[in-house]
Write a protein that holds these residues in place. Structure first.
Motif, PDB file in Angstrom:
ATOM      1  N   UNK A 245      50.961  18.858 -86.169  1.00  0.00           N
ATOM      2  CA  UNK A 245      51.088  17.839 -85.649  1.00  0.00           C
ATOM      3  C   UNK A 245      52.045  17.144 -85.930  1.00  0.00           C
ATOM      4  N   UNK A 264      50.567  15.370 -81.259  1.00  0.00           N
ATOM      5  CA  UNK A 264      48.986  14.899 -81.861  1.00  0.00           C
ATOM      6  C   UNK A 264      48.455  14.485 -82.944  1.00  0.00           C
ATOM      7  N   UNK A 285      51.438  16.702 -76.847  1.00  0.00           N
ATOM      8  CA  UNK A 285      50.952  18.108 -76.943  1.00  0.00           C
ATOM      9  C   UNK A 285      51.594  18.377 -79.195  1.00  0.00           C
ATOM     10  N   UNK A 286      50.443  19.195 -79.266  1.00  0.00           N
ATOM     11  CA  UNK A 286      50.880  19.763 -81.159  1.00  0.00           C
ATOM     12  C   UNK A 286      51.549  20.455 -80.892  1.00  0.00           C
TER      13      UNK A 286
ATOM     14  N   UNK B  85      40.316  11.555 -81.184  1.00  0.00           N
ATOM     15  CA  UNK B  85      41.868  12.167 -81.776  1.00  0.00           C
ATOM     16  C   UNK B  85      42.263  13.248 -81.210  1.00  0.00           C
ATOM     17  N   UNK B  88      44.503  12.350 -78.141  1.00  0.00           N
ATOM     18  CA  UNK B  88      45.539  11.672 -79.129  1.00  0.00           C
ATOM     19  C   UNK B  88      46.883  12.753 -78.755  1.00  0.00           C
ATOM     20  N   UNK B  89      45.609  13.882 -79.029  1.00  0.00           N
ATOM     21  CA  UNK B  89      46.068  15.169 -79.132  1.00  0.00           C
ATOM     22  C   UNK B  89      46.629  16.162 -78.092  1.00  0.00           C
ATOM     23  N   UNK B  90      46.478  15.815 -76.766  1.00  0.00           N
ATOM     24  CA  UNK B  90      46.320  16.409 -75.775  1.00  0.00           C
ATOM     25  C   UNK B  90      45.562  17.653 -75.569  1.00  0.00           C
ATOM     26  N   UNK B  91      44.935  17.648 -76.537  1.00  0.00           N
ATOM     27  CA  UNK B  91      43.339  19.177 -76.545  1.00  0.00           C
ATOM     28  C   UNK B  91      42.652  19.006 -75.764  1.00  0.00           C
ATOM     29  N   UNK B  94      43.523  20.629 -72.562  1.00  0.00           N
ATOM     30  CA  UNK B  94      43.997  22.457 -72.808  1.00  0.00           C
ATOM     31  C   UNK B  94      42.314  23.068 -72.979  1.00  0.00           C
TER      32      UNK B  94
END
Lengths: 370, 98
Positions: A245, A264, A285-286, B85, B88-91, B94
């Protein structure tokens, strides 16, 4: 490493006869011997003299050997000293319990002097070998830590970038890092990243990312393009299950424009001169995992004196996920005076970790002034 | 001790504690045991209040493996803080999170 010419053995046994017999056996074999008649006294002597080995009787009044070894293992001063149990009990359960509590061996009473000498010698040698191995590994990890630190530019090496930093790696191979680099006239890039995990592989990744930033953060690319290119390469480079991140700030002091990209990472705090600190909301995205990434640029029109705070999640993780503690960070930043950057970084760390508390993860803070 | 509930097409793992580096080993082993055998793997996060980078790495790794064979990973009962969280990580773009 230097080893003592004479090794010390502590004997803890409530029976004076055993202390005398064992003591004489070991003294005749060339050891320095310390004696204690109770678990409590033994623990005190162990912490004071740090012997190479402890012979510990199991059956003692008040504090038995099992309790003593548990307390020895809880004390950082004594927890690495090997302990051999002395016991008249030859039952498997007692032995298993002893091994589970951290004993390295058993000597069954009545003692045979030759056996005592052989076992003591063997375990002291094993302990020396183990300590030597640990020291070698520690030295190697120290070298990695030194190499990692040398990769991170220091504020005095790039004074025109106007930044201050705080860096704390809890383990030798820390996963947090930052980089500050010149992009164009009066334009600098500030990157703060966190590689997942804490291992040797992590520390090598930080060097790769630094090289990638240099190649891809060029004036011809906008910040999102730069990060997409970094992501594409990291997809091929990162080991399975690893990711980064990060947050990237591109600050143009000629046009007074800051451009931020979040990958991220916990959000950057923007503190305008005379205003209140605020979160720069950004999602992205990470790095290093997905091909179809989306990064968006947040633009801020800045004035000289404004500040940005970039930090790793360790600063606000404190027993819960970082997203739960962002408001606390804003409170701390609001609470201190607009002093020098160095002071502010120090206050920020102290504000979030008052005396007596310690972060649970690596902590990096980079403060930037426009 | 993680609970594992199996039906014909899906397996549900219920971690009994936070998914952080010093506790993630058992979950990692449980995921390895089931990851090749079901069309859907569900991780029920009802007892998880904290997840660190190692834990997220574990989930991403599982997602990538499942994605390769068109299987799905679902995270359910995710706490609000962890969900924030993840967003924010756009997980959440996915993998399926609720």
């Amino acid at each position: 490493m230097n080893y003592p010419t004479k090794f010390t053995v502590l004997i803890i046994d409530d029976k004076i006869t055993n202390l005398l017999v064992l003591g004489r056996t070991l003294e005749n074999a060339g050891y320095e011997v310390i004696k204690a008649t109770s678990g409590a006294e033994g623990r005190e002597l162990a912490a004071q003299y740090k012997p190479e080995l402890i012979l510990l009787d199991i059956m003692m009044p008040e504090e038995d050997g099992f309790e003593t070894i548990q307390k020895l293992k809880l004390n950082p001063l004594t927890n690495s000293i090997p302990v051999i149990f002395l016991t008249a009990m030859d039952d498997v359960d007692a032995k298993l319990r002893g091994f589970e509590l951290g004993a390295v061996d058993f000597i069954i009473k009545p003692f045979h002097p030759a056996e005592v000498k052989v076992r003591v010698k063997l375990h002291i040698k094993l302990n020396i070998a183990t300590n030597a191995l640990i020291n070698t590994q520690r030295e190697k990890l120290k070298q990695i830590e030194t190499a990692q630190l040398s990769l991170m530019v220091q504020p005095h090496e790039l004074p025109e970038a106007k930044f201050a930093k705080y860096y704390l790696a809890l383990e030798e191979a820390g996963g947090d890092f930052y980089d500050v680099f010149h992009i164009a006239d009066l334009t600098y890039g500030y990157f703060l990243g966190d590689v997942s995990g804490h291992d040797i592989a992590t520390s090598f990744i930080t060097a790769s990312v630094k090289a990638l930033l240099k190649q891809n953060c060029q004036p011809i690319y906008d910040p999102c393009e730069s990060m997409r290119m970094v992501n594409e390469v990291l997809m091929d480079v990162l080991p399975h299950g690893k990711y980064l991140t990060a947050t990237y700030l591109n600050l143009n002091r000629r046009e007074n424009i800051a451009r931020l990209v979040c990958m991220g990472h916990p959000p950057v705090v923007y503190h305008p001169v005379g205003g209140s600190p605020q979160i720069i909301e950004a999602r992205g995205d990470i790095l290093g995992v997905f091909h179809d990434v989306l990064y968006t640029e947040e633009r801020v029109n800045v004035t000289p004196g404004d500040r940005f705070y970039m930090y790793s999640d360790g600063l606000i993780e404190n027993g819960s996920v970082w997203s739960a503690n962002i408001n606390r960070l804003l409170e701390v930043i609001s609470s201190f005076e607009h002093g020098s950057l160095d002071k502010v970084v120090e206050h920020l760390n102290q504000g979030l970790f008052p005396e007596g508390t310690m972060p649970e993860d690596d902590v990096v803070i980079v403060a930037v002034e426009v | 001790m993680n609970e594992i509930i199996v039906n014909e097409t899906a397996v549900t793992l219920i971690p009994s504690e936070d998914i952080v580096s010093n506790k993630a080993c058992a979950l990692s082993q449980d995921i390895s045991k089931v990851i090749d055998n079901y069309a859907q793997v569900i991780i029920d996060m009802r007892f998880v209040t904290l997840i660190d980078s190692t834990g997220i790495g574990l989930i991403i790794s599982a997602q990538n493996k499942l994605h390769k064979r068109d299987a799905k990973l679902k995270l359910t009962n995710v706490s609000d803080d962890i969900l924030t969280m993840f967003k924010i990580m756009r997980l959440d773009k996915h993998l399926y999170v609720n």
